[in-house]
Motif scaffolding. Sequence first.
Motif, PDB file in Angstrom:
ATOM      1  N   ASP A   4       0.830  -1.213   0.000  1.00 14.19           N
ATOM      2  CA  ASP A   4       0.000   0.000   0.000  1.00 14.19           C
ATOM      3  C   ASP A   4       0.866   1.266   0.000  1.00 14.19           C
ATOM      4  O   ASP A   4       0.545   2.240  -0.688  1.00 14.19           O
ATOM      5  CB  ASP A   4      -0.958   0.003   1.192  1.00 14.19           C
ATOM      6  CG  ASP A   4      -2.086  -1.006   1.039  1.00 14.19           C
ATOM      7  OD1 ASP A   4      -2.301  -1.518  -0.088  1.00 14.19           O
ATOM      8  OD2 ASP A   4      -2.746  -1.300   2.054  1.00 14.19           O
TER       9      ASP A   4
ATOM     10  N   ALA B  36       2.269   1.644  -3.433  1.00 17.02           N
ATOM     11  CA  ALA B  36       1.211   2.112  -4.338  1.00 17.02           C
ATOM     12  C   ALA B  36       0.972   3.612  -4.154  1.00 17.02           C
ATOM     13  O   ALA B  36       0.821   4.350  -5.135  1.00 17.02           O
ATOM     14  CB  ALA B  36      -0.075   1.325  -4.100  1.00 17.02           C
ATOM     15  N   GLU B  37       0.956   4.082  -2.898  1.00 18.05           N
ATOM     16  CA  GLU B  37       0.780   5.511  -2.626  1.00 18.05           C
ATOM     17  C   GLU B  37       1.883   6.336  -3.275  1.00 18.05           C
ATOM     18  O   GLU B  37       1.652   7.464  -3.703  1.00 18.05           O
ATOM     19  CB  GLU B  37       0.785   5.774  -1.119  1.00 18.05           C
ATOM     20  CG  GLU B  37      -0.471   5.358  -0.399  1.00 18.05           C
ATOM     21  CD  GLU B  37      -0.353   5.541   1.114  1.00 18.05           C
ATOM     22  OE1 GLU B  37       0.522   6.314   1.570  1.00 18.05           O
ATOM     23  OE2 GLU B  37      -1.138   4.896   1.830  1.00 18.05           O
TER      24      GLU B  37
ATOM     25  N   ILE C  80       4.093   0.830  -7.418  1.00  9.48           N
ATOM     26  CA  ILE C  80       3.309  -0.311  -7.897  1.00  9.48           C
ATOM     27  C   ILE C  80       1.874   0.172  -8.089  1.00  9.48           C
ATOM     28  O   ILE C  80       1.480   1.213  -7.559  1.00  9.48           O
ATOM     29  CB  ILE C  80       3.320  -1.540  -6.945  1.00  9.48           C
ATOM     30  CG1 ILE C  80       2.585  -1.229  -5.640  1.00  9.48           C
ATOM     31  CG2 ILE C  80       4.716  -2.058  -6.709  1.00  9.48           C
ATOM     32  CD1 ILE C  80       2.267  -2.471  -4.809  1.00  9.48           C
ATOM     33  N   GLY C  81       1.131  -0.594  -8.847  1.00  6.88           N
ATOM     34  CA  GLY C  81      -0.286  -0.342  -9.001  1.00  6.88           C
ATOM     35  C   GLY C  81      -1.034  -1.622  -8.701  1.00  6.88           C
ATOM     36  O   GLY C  81      -0.431  -2.697  -8.560  1.00  6.88           O
ATOM     37  N   TYR C  82      -2.334  -1.512  -8.581  1.00  6.39           N
ATOM     38  CA  TYR C  82      -3.184  -2.682  -8.367  1.00  6.39           C
ATOM     39  C   TYR C  82      -4.089  -2.848  -9.586  1.00  6.39           C
ATOM     40  O   TYR C  82      -4.660  -1.874 -10.063  1.00  6.39           O
ATOM     41  CB  TYR C  82      -4.046  -2.524  -7.115  1.00  6.39           C
ATOM     42  CG  TYR C  82      -3.283  -2.594  -5.809  1.00  6.39           C
ATOM     43  CD1 TYR C  82      -2.680  -3.776  -5.401  1.00  6.39           C
ATOM     44  CD2 TYR C  82      -3.188  -1.486  -4.979  1.00  6.39           C
ATOM     45  CE1 TYR C  82      -1.991  -3.842  -4.193  1.00  6.39           C
ATOM     46  CE2 TYR C  82      -2.503  -1.546  -3.770  1.00  6.39           C
ATOM     47  CZ  TYR C  82      -1.909  -2.729  -3.382  1.00  6.39           C
ATOM     48  OH  TYR C  82      -1.228  -2.796  -2.189  1.00  6.39           O
TER      49      TYR C  82
ATOM     50  N   MET D  69      -0.707  -6.971  -7.826  1.00  5.58           N
ATOM     51  CA  MET D  69       0.310  -5.925  -7.808  1.00  5.58           C
ATOM     52  C   MET D  69       1.061  -5.937  -9.138  1.00  5.58           C
ATOM     53  O   MET D  69       1.425  -7.003  -9.628  1.00  5.58           O
ATOM     54  CB  MET D  69       1.343  -6.177  -6.702  1.00  5.58           C
ATOM     55  CG  MET D  69       0.811  -6.200  -5.302  1.00  5.58           C
ATOM     56  SD  MET D  69       2.167  -6.382  -4.104  1.00  5.58           S
ATOM     57  CE  MET D  69       2.949  -7.903  -4.629  1.00  5.58           C
TER      58      MET D  69
ATOM     59  N   THR E 289       5.006  -0.149 -11.658  1.00  8.66           N
ATOM     60  CA  THR E 289       4.850   0.997 -12.553  1.00  8.66           C
ATOM     61  C   THR E 289       6.210   1.246 -13.214  1.00  8.66           C
ATOM     62  O   THR E 289       7.218   0.625 -12.846  1.00  8.66           O
ATOM     63  CB  THR E 289       4.434   2.248 -11.761  1.00  8.66           C
ATOM     64  OG1 THR E 289       5.494   2.588 -10.860  1.00  8.66           O
ATOM     65  CG2 THR E 289       3.128   2.024 -11.006  1.00  8.66           C
TER      66      THR E 289
END
Length: 156
Positions: free
Chosen positions: A77, A80-81, A85-87, A99, A102
């Motif tokens: 998380d 991602a913030e 990485i992205g979801y 996951m 990016t």
Amino acid sequence: MDDPERTPAGDAFAEFAISVLRLAGPLTVAGDALSKPSGQTSARWQVLAAANHGPMSVADAARALGLARQGVQRIADLLAEEGLIGYEDNPVHQRAKLMVLTGQGSRILHDIKQRQAVWADSFGEELGEERLRQASALIAEAIAILKPTARASGET
């Protein structure tokens, strides 16, 4: 009370197990040093590397890394913030997103891997390829033997 007696093979295994556990600390310190110039830690590096192996859920990554899902979720998380990485939707599980790295995450992981390659080459040369391959095979065999024991006792 006296310590229980072990066989020589039991003593050797206990020494082996303690050595492997003691190795984890210096490896984490080295991993933190290798990842720090990229603003990362060993734990964050591990999650980035897991995401790099192709889209996988946090639970899959935790299993692969031998870590608790909740800890991996917390790190994922944060990554991602920060846009590393992205979801994505998971076609086999509605709630367990996948996951994915990016572009920025991929660049950071590449930088860390470049530093790690120099470091690993140096240690590999010093310790010797054949000895390291034998040690890795022995550790993998011990893990394979211990995993059913851990499952039977309720561990993950």
